[in-house]
Scaffold this motif. Structure first.
Motif, PDB file in Angstrom:
ATOM      1  N   PHE A 174      19.579 -46.467 -39.976  1.00  0.00           N
ATOM      2  CA  PHE A 174      19.728 -45.460 -38.920  1.00  0.00           C
ATOM      3  C   PHE A 174      21.176 -45.378 -38.446  1.00  0.00           C
ATOM      4  N   ASP A 175      21.639 -44.149 -38.203  1.00  0.00           N
ATOM      5  CA  ASP A 175      23.015 -43.943 -37.749  1.00  0.00           C
ATOM      6  C   ASP A 175      23.049 -43.483 -36.297  1.00  0.00           C
ATOM      7  N   LYS A 176      22.463 -42.303 -36.020  1.00  0.00           N
ATOM      8  CA  LYS A 176      22.517 -41.760 -34.660  1.00  0.00           C
ATOM      9  C   LYS A 176      21.541 -40.602 -34.513  1.00  0.00           C
ATOM     10  N   TYR A 177      21.357 -40.173 -33.283  1.00  0.00           N
ATOM     11  CA  TYR A 177      20.568 -38.987 -32.965  1.00  0.00           C
ATOM     12  C   TYR A 177      21.534 -37.828 -32.714  1.00  0.00           C
ATOM     13  N   MET A 178      21.144 -36.650 -33.193  1.00  0.00           N
ATOM     14  CA  MET A 178      21.990 -35.470 -32.997  1.00  0.00           C
ATOM     15  C   MET A 178      21.133 -34.300 -32.530  1.00  0.00           C
ATOM     16  N   VAL A 179      21.603 -33.619 -31.498  1.00  0.00           N
ATOM     17  CA  VAL A 179      20.919 -32.436 -30.963  1.00  0.00           C
ATOM     18  C   VAL A 179      21.885 -31.259 -31.032  1.00  0.00           C
ATOM     19  N   THR A 180      21.400 -30.149 -31.599  1.00  0.00           N
ATOM     20  CA  THR A 180      22.233 -28.953 -31.761  1.00  0.00           C
ATOM     21  C   THR A 180      21.539 -27.752 -31.152  1.00  0.00           C
ATOM     22  N   ASN A 181      22.251 -27.055 -30.300  1.00  0.00           N
ATOM     23  CA  ASN A 181      21.724 -25.847 -29.659  1.00  0.00           C
ATOM     24  C   ASN A 181      22.678 -24.691 -29.969  1.00  0.00           C
ATOM     25  N   ASN A 182      22.164 -23.631 -30.593  1.00  0.00           N
ATOM     26  CA  ASN A 182      22.968 -22.458 -30.911  1.00  0.00           C
ATOM     27  C   ASN A 182      22.560 -21.296 -30.006  1.00  0.00           C
ATOM     28  N   VAL A 183      23.523 -20.773 -29.299  1.00  0.00           N
ATOM     29  CA  VAL A 183      23.297 -19.663 -28.366  1.00  0.00           C
ATOM     30  C   VAL A 183      24.053 -18.444 -28.861  1.00  0.00           C
ATOM     31  N   VAL A 184      23.412 -17.287 -28.814  1.00  0.00           N
ATOM     32  CA  VAL A 184      24.041 -16.038 -29.241  1.00  0.00           C
ATOM     33  C   VAL A 184      24.346 -15.179 -28.023  1.00  0.00           C
ATOM     34  N   VAL A 185      25.592 -14.723 -27.938  1.00  0.00           N
ATOM     35  CA  VAL A 185      25.997 -13.776 -26.890  1.00  0.00           C
ATOM     36  C   VAL A 185      26.119 -12.399 -27.535  1.00  0.00           C
ATOM     37  N   HIS A 186      25.352 -11.444 -27.029  1.00  0.00           N
ATOM     38  CA  HIS A 186      25.382 -10.056 -27.524  1.00  0.00           C
ATOM     39  C   HIS A 186      26.037  -9.202 -26.445  1.00  0.00           C
ATOM     40  N   THR A 187      27.154  -8.576 -26.779  1.00  0.00           N
ATOM     41  CA  THR A 187      27.866  -7.799 -25.762  1.00  0.00           C
ATOM     42  C   THR A 187      28.561  -6.576 -26.364  1.00  0.00           C
ATOM     43  N   LYS A 188      28.703  -5.548 -25.538  1.00  0.00           N
ATOM     44  CA  LYS A 188      29.454  -4.365 -25.918  1.00  0.00           C
ATOM     45  C   LYS A 188      30.887  -4.415 -25.385  1.00  0.00           C
ATOM     46  N   SER A 189      31.197  -5.479 -24.675  1.00  0.00           N
ATOM     47  CA  SER A 189      32.551  -5.643 -24.131  1.00  0.00           C
ATOM     48  C   SER A 189      33.420  -6.333 -25.181  1.00  0.00           C
ATOM     49  N   ILE A 190      33.868  -5.556 -26.161  1.00  0.00           N
ATOM     50  CA  ILE A 190      34.673  -6.117 -27.247  1.00  0.00           C
ATOM     51  C   ILE A 190      35.928  -6.811 -26.709  1.00  0.00           C
ATOM     52  N   SER A 191      36.509  -6.237 -25.690  1.00  0.00           N
ATOM     53  CA  SER A 191      37.758  -6.794 -25.152  1.00  0.00           C
ATOM     54  C   SER A 191      37.558  -8.155 -24.489  1.00  0.00           C
ATOM     55  N   SER A 192      36.312  -8.507 -24.177  1.00  0.00           N
ATOM     56  CA  SER A 192      36.054  -9.782 -23.498  1.00  0.00           C
ATOM     57  C   SER A 192      35.797 -10.932 -24.464  1.00  0.00           C
ATOM     58  N   LEU A 203      19.745 -39.080 -37.752  1.00  0.00           N
ATOM     59  CA  LEU A 203      20.633 -39.158 -38.903  1.00  0.00           C
ATOM     60  C   LEU A 203      20.704 -40.588 -39.445  1.00  0.00           C
ATOM     61  N   TYR A 204      20.813 -40.686 -40.754  1.00  0.00           N
ATOM     62  CA  TYR A 204      20.846 -41.991 -41.414  1.00  0.00           C
ATOM     63  C   TYR A 204      22.087 -42.077 -42.301  1.00  0.00           C
ATOM     64  N   LYS A 205      22.512 -43.308 -42.545  1.00  0.00           N
ATOM     65  CA  LYS A 205      23.604 -43.540 -43.489  1.00  0.00           C
ATOM     66  C   LYS A 205      23.080 -44.402 -44.632  1.00  0.00           C
ATOM     67  N   TYR A 206      23.724 -44.259 -45.777  1.00  0.00           N
ATOM     68  CA  TYR A 206      23.227 -44.922 -46.983  1.00  0.00           C
ATOM     69  C   TYR A 206      24.287 -45.849 -47.560  1.00  0.00           C
ATOM     70  N   ASN A 207      23.815 -46.980 -48.003  1.00  0.00           N
ATOM     71  CA  ASN A 207      24.648 -47.940 -48.737  1.00  0.00           C
ATOM     72  C   ASN A 207      23.908 -48.242 -50.035  1.00  0.00           C
ATOM     73  N   GLY A 208      24.245 -47.477 -51.067  1.00  0.00           N
ATOM     74  CA  GLY A 208      23.479 -47.558 -52.305  1.00  0.00           C
ATOM     75  C   GLY A 208      22.094 -46.971 -52.080  1.00  0.00           C
ATOM     76  N   SER A 209      21.071 -47.739 -52.361  1.00  0.00           N
ATOM     77  CA  SER A 209      19.693 -47.278 -52.141  1.00  0.00           C
ATOM     78  C   SER A 209      19.157 -47.673 -50.774  1.00  0.00           C
ATOM     79  N   LYS A 210      19.957 -48.405 -50.005  1.00  0.00           N
ATOM     80  CA  LYS A 210      19.523 -48.867 -48.701  1.00  0.00           C
ATOM     81  C   LYS A 210      19.868 -47.841 -47.621  1.00  0.00           C
ATOM     82  N   ARG A 211      18.875 -47.485 -46.813  1.00  0.00           N
ATOM     83  CA  ARG A 211      19.083 -46.519 -45.743  1.00  0.00           C
ATOM     84  C   ARG A 211      19.005 -47.217 -44.396  1.00  0.00           C
TER      85      ARG A 211
END
Length: 247
Positions: free
Chosen positions: A112-130, A102-110
């Motif tokens: 570096f800001d930081k590194y970011m890692v995103t992991n999306n996990v899907v839980v599929h279940t028939k236990s609606i109550s849980s 990720l980068y940040k901008y100050n006018g036209s100047k760019r």
């Protein structure tokens, strides 16, 4: 003499045209009745998919952000195994994984800001109550977001086939009523057009912040509040446009 030949030729053409007209098999005009019918059923959902997000950041090392993310994600996967029933078809899978600079901008100047890692996990279940327990457990183990709760019906096709049959029967009754009123007789079905009214499942968004990721590690993280989730009702429907030939 030429005039007589011309008259004979005209008589010959007229006679031929008359013979062709007698042999013509023109299509019979078909009279019709067109009706539409719809059948609806409200069903409580029996399956849900929950998206669990784990997001980590580091200002110096992508490897550190990935290591942190993997550690949290593995803890969540292990912790949620006790809340689902694999024998009933429940499962957990990775839906998306991203590693960004990720980068940040100050006018036209760019810069570096930081590194970011995103992991999306899907839980599929028939236990609606849980669902509340799954959300609460995931947050307590470091999940940074919960979103896209998609409720569905596992035997949706069976319900829709049942409703399609009912819609066709309703259309037949409507056509018969119209035919009786018009003093005509239904000969048969000329055309059937099925209307696909696939249900769009509602989505509920529940978002939480992981204090360990965004706050001080020395601060005691309070217990996550148990969410209140209402699955609601799913409306399943089937419709037809039908045309009947009459006489």
């Amino acid at each position: 003499m030429k005039k007589g030949l011309l008259i004979l030729a005209l008589i010959s053409v007229i006679g031929t045209g008359s013979a062709m007209a007698q042999q013509c098999t023109c299509p019979e005009q078909i009279n019709t009745i067109s009706v539409s019918a719809n059948a609806v059923k409200e069903v409580a959902p029996d399956t849900v998919e929950i998206n669990i997000e784990v997001q980590t950041e580091d200002s110096k090392s992508m490897q550190k952000a990935m290591t942190d993310n993997n550690e949290i994600s593995q803890n969540i996967l292990k912790g949620l195994k006790d809340t689902i029933k694999t024998e009933d078809g429940d499962y957990i899978k990775t839906a998306d994984f991203r590693a960004d600079s990720l980068y940040k901008y100050n006018g036209s100047k760019r810069s570096f800001d930081k590194y970011m890692v995103t992991n999306n996990v899907v839980v599929h279940t028939k236990s609606i109550s849980s669902i509340p327990a799954i959300i609460e457990k995931a947050i307590s183990l470091g999940a940074t977001g919960i979103s896209n709760l998609n409720f569905s019906v596992s035997n949706y096709d069976s319900y829709r086939d049942e409703l399609l049959l009912l819609a066709i029967q309703k259309a037949g009754k409507q056509a018969q009523t119209a035919a009786n009123a018009a003093n005509v007789t239904i000969r048969g079905v000329k055309d059937i057009n099925i209307i696909n009214n696939d249900n769009i499942y509602g989505r509920t968004r529940y978002t939480a912040v992981n204090l360990k990721a965004s706050g001080s590690m020395d601060e005691a993280a309070p217990a996550a509040a148990t969410p209140s989730i209402e699955p609601g009702i799913i409306k399943i429907q089937a419709g037809v446009n039908m045309t009947y030939s009459i006489k």
